[in-house]
Design an enzyme around this catalytic site. Sequence first.
Site, PDB file in Angstrom:
ATOM      1  N   ARG A 161       0.837  -1.208   0.000  1.00  0.00           N
ATOM      2  CA  ARG A 161       0.000   0.000   0.000  1.00  0.00           C
ATOM      3  C   ARG A 161       0.860   1.240   0.000  1.00  0.00           C
ATOM      4  O   ARG A 161       2.024   1.210   0.418  1.00  0.00           O
ATOM      5  CB  ARG A 161      -0.937   0.005   1.212  1.00  0.00           C
ATOM      6  CG  ARG A 161      -0.245   0.009   2.581  1.00  0.00           C
ATOM      7  CD  ARG A 161       0.100   1.385   3.096  1.00  0.00           C
ATOM      8  NE  ARG A 161       0.231   1.423   4.550  1.00  0.00           N
ATOM      9  CZ  ARG A 161       0.974   2.281   5.193  1.00  0.00           C
ATOM     10  NH1 ARG A 161       1.693   3.169   4.530  1.00  0.00           N
ATOM     11  NH2 ARG A 161       1.030   2.282   6.516  1.00  0.00           N
ATOM     12  N   GLU A 171      -6.949   7.524   7.304  1.00  0.00           N
ATOM     13  CA  GLU A 171      -5.823   8.253   7.922  1.00  0.00           C
ATOM     14  C   GLU A 171      -5.254   9.311   6.976  1.00  0.00           C
ATOM     15  O   GLU A 171      -4.888  10.409   7.386  1.00  0.00           O
ATOM     16  CB  GLU A 171      -4.748   7.248   8.334  1.00  0.00           C
ATOM     17  CG  GLU A 171      -3.578   7.910   9.016  1.00  0.00           C
ATOM     18  CD  GLU A 171      -2.619   6.897   9.625  1.00  0.00           C
ATOM     19  OE1 GLU A 171      -3.076   5.906  10.204  1.00  0.00           O
ATOM     20  OE2 GLU A 171      -1.397   7.125   9.513  1.00  0.00           O
ATOM     21  N   ARG A 197      -5.440   6.147   0.298  1.00  0.00           N
ATOM     22  CA  ARG A 197      -4.562   4.985   0.437  1.00  0.00           C
ATOM     23  C   ARG A 197      -4.811   4.112  -0.785  1.00  0.00           C
ATOM     24  O   ARG A 197      -5.966   3.829  -1.115  1.00  0.00           O
ATOM     25  CB  ARG A 197      -4.885   4.185   1.703  1.00  0.00           C
ATOM     26  CG  ARG A 197      -4.417   4.844   2.996  1.00  0.00           C
ATOM     27  CD  ARG A 197      -2.900   4.785   3.126  1.00  0.00           C
ATOM     28  NE  ARG A 197      -2.436   5.413   4.348  1.00  0.00           N
ATOM     29  CZ  ARG A 197      -2.219   4.751   5.489  1.00  0.00           C
ATOM     30  NH1 ARG A 197      -2.421   3.443   5.557  1.00  0.00           N
ATOM     31  NH2 ARG A 197      -1.785   5.391   6.546  1.00  0.00           N
ATOM     32  N   CYS A 226       0.818  10.733   9.284  1.00  0.00           N
ATOM     33  CA  CYS A 226       1.689  10.135  10.304  1.00  0.00           C
ATOM     34  C   CYS A 226       3.140  10.135   9.813  1.00  0.00           C
ATOM     35  O   CYS A 226       3.408   9.735   8.681  1.00  0.00           O
ATOM     36  CB  CYS A 226       1.238   8.704  10.593  1.00  0.00           C
ATOM     37  SG  CYS A 226       2.219   7.876  11.854  1.00  0.00           S
ATOM     38  N   THR A 244       5.497   8.229  10.360  1.00  0.00           N
ATOM     39  CA  THR A 244       6.036   6.897  10.049  1.00  0.00           C
ATOM     40  C   THR A 244       5.769   6.519   8.596  1.00  0.00           C
ATOM     41  O   THR A 244       6.322   5.549   8.103  1.00  0.00           O
ATOM     42  CB  THR A 244       5.423   5.800  10.946  1.00  0.00           C
ATOM     43  OG1 THR A 244       4.033   5.684  10.641  1.00  0.00           O
ATOM     44  CG2 THR A 244       5.610   6.094  12.406  1.00  0.00           C
ATOM     45  N   ARG A 267       4.109   0.481   2.447  1.00  0.00           N
ATOM     46  CA  ARG A 267       4.179  -0.636   3.395  1.00  0.00           C
ATOM     47  C   ARG A 267       3.858  -1.901   2.615  1.00  0.00           C
ATOM     48  O   ARG A 267       2.739  -2.084   2.140  1.00  0.00           O
ATOM     49  CB  ARG A 267       3.211  -0.474   4.563  1.00  0.00           C
ATOM     50  CG  ARG A 267       3.501  -1.499   5.688  1.00  0.00           C
ATOM     51  CD  ARG A 267       2.732  -1.196   6.962  1.00  0.00           C
ATOM     52  NE  ARG A 267       1.423  -1.790   6.994  1.00  0.00           N
ATOM     53  CZ  ARG A 267       1.146  -3.026   7.423  1.00  0.00           C
ATOM     54  NH1 ARG A 267       2.109  -3.810   7.857  1.00  0.00           N
ATOM     55  NH2 ARG A 267      -0.101  -3.477   7.420  1.00  0.00           N
ATOM     56  N   ARG A 296       3.314  -7.022  13.014  1.00  0.00           N
ATOM     57  CA  ARG A 296       2.006  -6.610  13.543  1.00  0.00           C
ATOM     58  C   ARG A 296       1.120  -7.845  13.661  1.00  0.00           C
ATOM     59  O   ARG A 296       1.423  -8.883  13.091  1.00  0.00           O
ATOM     60  CB  ARG A 296       1.312  -5.616  12.598  1.00  0.00           C
ATOM     61  CG  ARG A 296       2.068  -4.334  12.351  1.00  0.00           C
ATOM     62  CD  ARG A 296       1.296  -3.383  11.436  1.00  0.00           C
ATOM     63  NE  ARG A 296       2.021  -2.135  11.275  1.00  0.00           N
ATOM     64  CZ  ARG A 296       1.561  -1.078  10.620  1.00  0.00           C
ATOM     65  NH1 ARG A 296       0.360  -1.112  10.066  1.00  0.00           N
ATOM     66  NH2 ARG A 296       2.273   0.029  10.525  1.00  0.00           N
ATOM     67  N   GLU A 354      -2.529  -2.742  12.652  1.00  0.00           N
ATOM     68  CA  GLU A 354      -1.624  -2.194  13.641  1.00  0.00           C
ATOM     69  C   GLU A 354      -2.229  -2.250  15.039  1.00  0.00           C
ATOM     70  O   GLU A 354      -3.421  -2.049  15.198  1.00  0.00           O
ATOM     71  CB  GLU A 354      -1.361  -0.738  13.274  1.00  0.00           C
ATOM     72  CG  GLU A 354      -0.267  -0.177  14.085  1.00  0.00           C
ATOM     73  CD  GLU A 354       0.249   1.100  13.474  1.00  0.00           C
ATOM     74  OE1 GLU A 354      -0.463   1.738  12.707  1.00  0.00           O
ATOM     75  OE2 GLU A 354       1.380   1.433  13.799  1.00  0.00           O
TER      76      GLU A 354
HETATM   77  P1  ADP Z   1      -1.886  -0.046   6.998  1.00  0.00           P
HETATM   78  O1  ADP Z   1      -1.174  -1.030   6.160  1.00  0.00           O
HETATM   79  O2  ADP Z   1      -2.939   0.592   6.223  1.00  0.00           O
HETATM   80  O3  ADP Z   1      -0.934   0.826   7.650  1.00  0.00           O
HETATM   81  P2  ADP Z   1      -3.046  -1.773   9.132  1.00  0.00           P
HETATM   82  O4  ADP Z   1      -1.889  -2.422   9.783  1.00  0.00           O
HETATM   83  O5  ADP Z   1      -4.070  -1.150  10.000  1.00  0.00           O
HETATM   84  O6  ADP Z   1      -2.649  -0.617   8.192  1.00  0.00           O
HETATM   85  O7  ADP Z   1      -3.719  -2.834   8.173  1.00  0.00           O
HETATM   86  C1  ADP Z   1      -4.863  -2.516   7.447  1.00  0.00           C
HETATM   87  C2  ADP Z   1      -5.592  -3.764   7.001  1.00  0.00           C
HETATM   88  O8  ADP Z   1      -4.827  -4.433   6.012  1.00  0.00           O
HETATM   89  C3  ADP Z   1      -5.817  -4.769   8.110  1.00  0.00           C
HETATM   90  O9  ADP Z   1      -7.100  -5.324   7.989  1.00  0.00           O
HETATM   91  C4  ADP Z   1      -4.790  -5.819   7.851  1.00  0.00           C
HETATM   92  O10 ADP Z   1      -5.178  -7.085   8.290  1.00  0.00           O
HETATM   93  C5  ADP Z   1      -4.720  -5.786   6.340  1.00  0.00           C
HETATM   94  N1  ADP Z   1      -3.474  -6.320   5.811  1.00  0.00           N
HETATM   95  C6  ADP Z   1      -2.237  -5.813   5.953  1.00  0.00           C
HETATM   96  N2  ADP Z   1      -1.332  -6.582   5.350  1.00  0.00           N
HETATM   97  C7  ADP Z   1      -2.012  -7.622   4.804  1.00  0.00           C
HETATM   98  C8  ADP Z   1      -1.647  -8.778   4.042  1.00  0.00           C
HETATM   99  N3  ADP Z   1      -0.384  -9.020   3.702  1.00  0.00           N
HETATM  100  N4  ADP Z   1      -2.632  -9.622   3.674  1.00  0.00           N
HETATM  101  C9  ADP Z   1      -3.916  -9.386   4.005  1.00  0.00           C
HETATM  102  N5  ADP Z   1      -4.314  -8.338   4.701  1.00  0.00           N
HETATM  103  C10 ADP Z   1      -3.387  -7.449   5.092  1.00  0.00           C
HETATM  104  C1  CIR Z   2       1.161   4.990  17.378  1.00  0.00           C
HETATM  105  O1  CIR Z   2       1.879   5.910  17.710  1.00  0.00           O
HETATM  106  O2  CIR Z   2       1.282   3.854  17.790  1.00  0.00           O
HETATM  107  C2  CIR Z   2       0.061   5.300  16.384  1.00  0.00           C
HETATM  108  N1  CIR Z   2      -0.144   6.711  16.368  1.00  0.00           N
HETATM  109  C3  CIR Z   2       0.421   4.793  15.000  1.00  0.00           C
HETATM  110  C4  CIR Z   2       1.828   5.018  14.585  1.00  0.00           C
HETATM  111  C5  CIR Z   2       2.170   4.540  13.199  1.00  0.00           C
HETATM  112  N2  CIR Z   2       2.730   3.282  13.030  1.00  0.00           N
HETATM  113  C6  CIR Z   2       3.799   2.652  13.571  1.00  0.00           C
HETATM  114  O3  CIR Z   2       4.570   3.064  14.371  1.00  0.00           O
HETATM  115  N3  CIR Z   2       3.993   1.462  13.112  1.00  0.00           N
END
Ligand code: ADP
Ligand code: CIR
Length: 356
Positions: free
Chosen positions: A125, A224, A228, A270, A272, A279, A308, A313
Amino acid sequence: RILPEIKRKLDVAFYRFVTSDSESLLKKYLTKEVYDAIKKKKTKYGSTLLDCIQSGLENLDSNCGIYAPDPDAYTVFADIFDPIIEDYHGGFDRCAQHPPTNWGDIEQFSNLDPTGDFIISTRVRCGRSLNGYPFNPCLKENEYKRIETLLSNCLKELTDDLKGTYYPLENMSPADQQKLINDHFLFKEGDRFLQSANACQFWPKGRGIFHNKNKTFLCWINEEDHLRIISMQERGNLKEVYQRLVKAVKELGKKLSFIRNDRFGYLTFCPTNLGTTIRASVHIKLPKLSADKVKFEETAAKYNLQIRGTSGEHSETTDGIFDISNKRRLGLTEYEAVKHMNDGIMKMIELEKALP
Ligand code: ADP
Ligand code: CIR
């Protein structure tokens, strides 16, 4: 000048915070000296230090603990953003500059797990912010709507495998929404880190998801970040996933103007996510390697990876499946960010196979 009540609120919260046991990057770098140097500043959108750090002050279990309410905050509050950014992204000093966009040679990637023994799914993403708008906390209701209309109209013009439909959150039944969340396609609701950062105003207005028929290409609007862009599919074919993402980002870039600066690359809410905003993750089973949690974390850190849980997250793993992704997004190219995940996962699979 900042209002006396904001100043008081900030002071009270700061003194409570410095004596807390928070392990966030905010806690690590918000010394009294830094705090005093920036506590009275304001961005041209009127954002204060409190707007930046409220989430970290309220959520002591934050990893990072700070957000930029608008693009200007990265400069005005550089004294606190810079060291946090340098720490998170593994070296990006105050003079460093993010390299130009470079997607690299996609053909270098392949299937990370051809036998399908380890990887459940792969996702890449990135995040984009639209020129001319601040970030979440500063957006007005009509701006959320304007961004939603602009982006959804643009997405509707995509063709072939990127062709899809936009589903506003407002019109979605709770059951459909929950199903999309459970299946890992849609952002969760009520993220307390985002809520404390004032990023959920007018929710669900202006928020939604676009996806193609088989949900391998998806876009989130106004969660966020303004946008995205997501490519994902079952199993380990990173090449196909990355190829689809690159194609989509290039297509959208022809029609939309995104906020990018020379130092930080693409700007996101953010810190990060700055830079490439990439990511690249897999959902993966590594039962032997993950049995020793400390060693597992150490291995991840060694290869610049972040672990994660599978519900996103801050979630824990429930079924022995982990979300593992590149940690660094700034100070390297898009290709390199994805390559970190590629190389680290190959190494982890190799280690898993070697364990008795
Ligand atoms: P982001 O990648 O947007 O920072 P999150 O960690 O919140 O945020 O993940 C967002 C969604 O994407 C969650 O439902 C997570 O399970 C899903 N996700 C992330 N990586 C994968 C993957 N490799 N396969 C399937 N779902 C994924
Ligand atoms: C945090 O500080 O935990 C949240 N605001 C999200 C931070 C972003 N992600 C990360 O550190 N992996």
